[in-house]
Design a protein around this motif. Structure first.
Motif, PDB file in Angstrom:
ATOM      1  N   THR A  34       8.878  14.268   6.524  1.00  0.00           N
ATOM      2  CA  THR A  34       9.357  15.641   6.391  1.00  0.00           C
ATOM      3  C   THR A  34       9.756  16.002   4.960  1.00  0.00           C
ATOM      4  O   THR A  34      10.544  16.925   4.746  1.00  0.00           O
ATOM      5  N   LYS A  35       9.215  15.292   3.979  1.00  0.00           N
ATOM      6  CA  LYS A  35       9.575  15.583   2.588  1.00  0.00           C
ATOM      7  C   LYS A  35       9.227  17.037   2.245  1.00  0.00           C
ATOM      8  O   LYS A  35       8.224  17.583   2.702  1.00  0.00           O
ATOM      9  N   PHE A  36      10.091  17.621   1.444  1.00  0.00           N
ATOM     10  CA  PHE A  36       9.973  18.999   0.959  1.00  0.00           C
ATOM     11  C   PHE A  36      10.224  20.041   2.052  1.00  0.00           C
ATOM     12  O   PHE A  36      10.154  21.236   1.787  1.00  0.00           O
ATOM     13  N   HIS A  37      10.499  19.615   3.247  1.00  0.00           N
ATOM     14  CA  HIS A  37      10.776  20.553   4.336  1.00  0.00           C
ATOM     15  C   HIS A  37      12.276  20.587   4.620  1.00  0.00           C
ATOM     16  O   HIS A  37      12.967  19.583   4.436  1.00  0.00           O
ATOM     17  N   PRO A  38      12.777  21.695   5.106  1.00  0.00           N
ATOM     18  CA  PRO A  38      14.220  21.813   5.349  1.00  0.00           C
ATOM     19  C   PRO A  38      14.670  20.994   6.557  1.00  0.00           C
ATOM     20  O   PRO A  38      13.865  20.598   7.403  1.00  0.00           O
ATOM     21  N   ALA A  39      15.963  20.787   6.622  1.00  0.00           N
ATOM     22  CA  ALA A  39      16.528  20.031   7.738  1.00  0.00           C
ATOM     23  C   ALA A  39      16.229  20.699   9.075  1.00  0.00           C
ATOM     24  O   ALA A  39      16.099  20.020  10.100  1.00  0.00           O
ATOM     25  N   GLN A  40      16.080  22.025   9.063  1.00  0.00           N
ATOM     26  CA  GLN A  40      15.799  22.733  10.310  1.00  0.00           C
ATOM     27  C   GLN A  40      14.492  22.256  10.932  1.00  0.00           C
ATOM     28  O   GLN A  40      14.369  22.206  12.164  1.00  0.00           O
ATOM     29  N   LEU A  41      13.526  21.901  10.109  1.00  0.00           N
ATOM     30  CA  LEU A  41      12.267  21.394  10.656  1.00  0.00           C
ATOM     31  C   LEU A  41      12.501  20.104  11.429  1.00  0.00           C
ATOM     32  O   LEU A  41      11.894  19.884  12.486  1.00  0.00           O
ATOM     33  N   VAL A  42      13.377  19.256  10.916  1.00  0.00           N
ATOM     34  CA  VAL A  42      13.691  18.011  11.611  1.00  0.00           C
ATOM     35  C   VAL A  42      14.360  18.326  12.950  1.00  0.00           C
ATOM     36  O   VAL A  42      14.074  17.678  13.966  1.00  0.00           O
ATOM     37  N   ARG A  43      15.232  19.328  12.968  1.00  0.00           N
ATOM     38  CA  ARG A  43      15.842  19.740  14.237  1.00  0.00           C
ATOM     39  C   ARG A  43      14.779  20.210  15.222  1.00  0.00           C
ATOM     40  O   ARG A  43      14.824  19.880  16.414  1.00  0.00           O
ATOM     41  N   ASP A  44      13.825  20.968  14.717  1.00  0.00           N
ATOM     42  CA  ASP A  44      12.749  21.457  15.587  1.00  0.00           C
ATOM     43  C   ASP A  44      11.921  20.286  16.126  1.00  0.00           C
ATOM     44  O   ASP A  44      11.538  20.272  17.305  1.00  0.00           O
ATOM     45  N   LEU A  45      11.645  19.315  15.273  1.00  0.00           N
ATOM     46  CA  LEU A  45      10.909  18.132  15.705  1.00  0.00           C
ATOM     47  C   LEU A  45      11.708  17.342  16.742  1.00  0.00           C
ATOM     48  O   LEU A  45      11.151  16.843  17.722  1.00  0.00           O
ATOM     49  N   TYR A  46      12.992  17.246  16.526  1.00  0.00           N
ATOM     50  CA  TYR A  46      13.861  16.550  17.484  1.00  0.00           C
ATOM     51  C   TYR A  46      13.778  17.219  18.854  1.00  0.00           C
ATOM     52  O   TYR A  46      13.678  16.542  19.887  1.00  0.00           O
ATOM     53  N   ALA A 225      -0.288  16.863   8.629  1.00  0.00           N
ATOM     54  CA  ALA A 225      -1.001  17.151   9.875  1.00  0.00           C
ATOM     55  C   ALA A 225      -0.053  17.665  10.954  1.00  0.00           C
ATOM     56  O   ALA A 225      -0.479  18.383  11.871  1.00  0.00           O
ATOM     57  N   ILE A 226       1.218  17.347  10.822  1.00  0.00           N
ATOM     58  CA  ILE A 226       2.223  17.832  11.768  1.00  0.00           C
ATOM     59  C   ILE A 226       3.078  18.922  11.155  1.00  0.00           C
ATOM     60  O   ILE A 226       3.306  19.974  11.772  1.00  0.00           O
ATOM     61  N   THR A 227       3.555  18.703   9.939  1.00  0.00           N
ATOM     62  CA  THR A 227       4.508  19.632   9.338  1.00  0.00           C
ATOM     63  C   THR A 227       3.855  20.836   8.692  1.00  0.00           C
ATOM     64  O   THR A 227       4.523  21.834   8.408  1.00  0.00           O
ATOM     65  N   VAL A 232       8.120  24.864   6.466  1.00  0.00           N
ATOM     66  CA  VAL A 232       8.004  25.768   7.598  1.00  0.00           C
ATOM     67  C   VAL A 232       9.263  25.654   8.454  1.00  0.00           C
ATOM     68  O   VAL A 232       9.994  24.677   8.372  1.00  0.00           O
ATOM     69  N   ALA A 233       9.499  26.637   9.271  1.00  0.00           N
ATOM     70  CA  ALA A 233      10.682  26.617  10.128  1.00  0.00           C
ATOM     71  C   ALA A 233      10.381  26.210  11.552  1.00  0.00           C
ATOM     72  O   ALA A 233      11.262  25.938  12.328  1.00  0.00           O
TER      73      ALA A 233
END
Length: 234
Positions: A34-46, A225-227, A232-233
């Motif tokens: 998730t490099k260069f992506h905001p923490a919110q993306l990680v929340r969305d992935l979670y 391929a995923i992010t 992105v949000a």
């Protein structure tokens, strides 16, 4: 295509590649980088079921891990790590995929203890590690040459607070991925002949994970391929 659709597409691709290789997809861990992506993306992935995330840069990884501390995530550090950041990295990373020199092994091992020799309470007590291979002749790429991998692996295995899981590599762009990953598999075999528990192979990214699976990869590091190609949000 939405984040959920991209995740589903890659998950299906991994399953198909595992089937073609005669492997069980359950033996393969997908790490979303998730490099260069905001923490919110990680929340969305979670929220979509992802539990393994990877970061290349210490500063970014440290900040995201702190912001998302309430989530049950396994943080994988996959970039080059400076020895003076070893103690800080051990406070959030459960796995370091890029152990590439003896000084880093020492720094990561020492980071588990206070200057007086007591166990450090604020770090991961036993850190999983991969020894990184350099499949090129460019020393700036990071990693050890395949001929030196066993020696470095033995240093990791000798540190009581480090757990050697296996080897990691990035396939050079100028080489056929399957050929490169065959070299990684051969290096893994040499390491396992000395340290039988070091059975994992961290290899394969968005563009070549199928070839990595064919050569025995157990951990895939999938980013764009995923992010997507930019922040992105969801």
């Amino acid at each position: 295509m939405s984040l959920a659709e991209r995740l589903a597409l890659v998950t299906e691709g991994i399953s198909d590649a595992a089937t073609r290789a005669g492997r069980d997809e359950k033996d393969i861990t997908m790490i979303v980088v998730t490099k260069f992506h905001p923490a919110q993306l990680v929340r969305d992935l979670y929220d979509l079921g992802v539990r393994d995330v990877g970061e290349n840069r210490h500063q970014e990884a440290e900040a995201k891990a702190a912001e998302l501390a309430e989530l049950d995530l396994t943080w994988h550090f996959i970039g080059q790590l400076q020895s003076n950041k070893a103690r800080a990295a051990r406070k959030y990373a459960s796995v370091v995929h890029s152990v590439d020199r003896s000084s880093l092994v020492t720094a990561l091992g020492n980071a588990a203890f206070t200057p007086s020799g007591e166990p450090e309470l604020n770090v991961v007590p036993v850190l999983d590690c991969f020894v990184q291979l350099n499949l090129t002749q460019d020393p700036a790429r990071g990693g050890v040459q395949p001929a030196d991998v066993v020696e470095l692996a033995e240093l990791v295995a000798a540190e009581p607070s480090l757990n050697l899981r296996g080897v990691m590599a990035v396939a050079p762009l100028e080489e056929e991925p399957r050929v490169a990953f065959a070299r990684v598999r051969a290096a893994s075999d040499r390491v396992r002949s000395v340290i039988p528990t070091a059975t994992y192979i961290s290899a394969g990214m968005s563009h070549d994970y199928a070839e990595a699976i064919a050569e025995g990869a157990t951990h895939l590091r999938i980013g764009s391929a995923i992010t997507g190609n930019g922040p992105v949000a969801g």
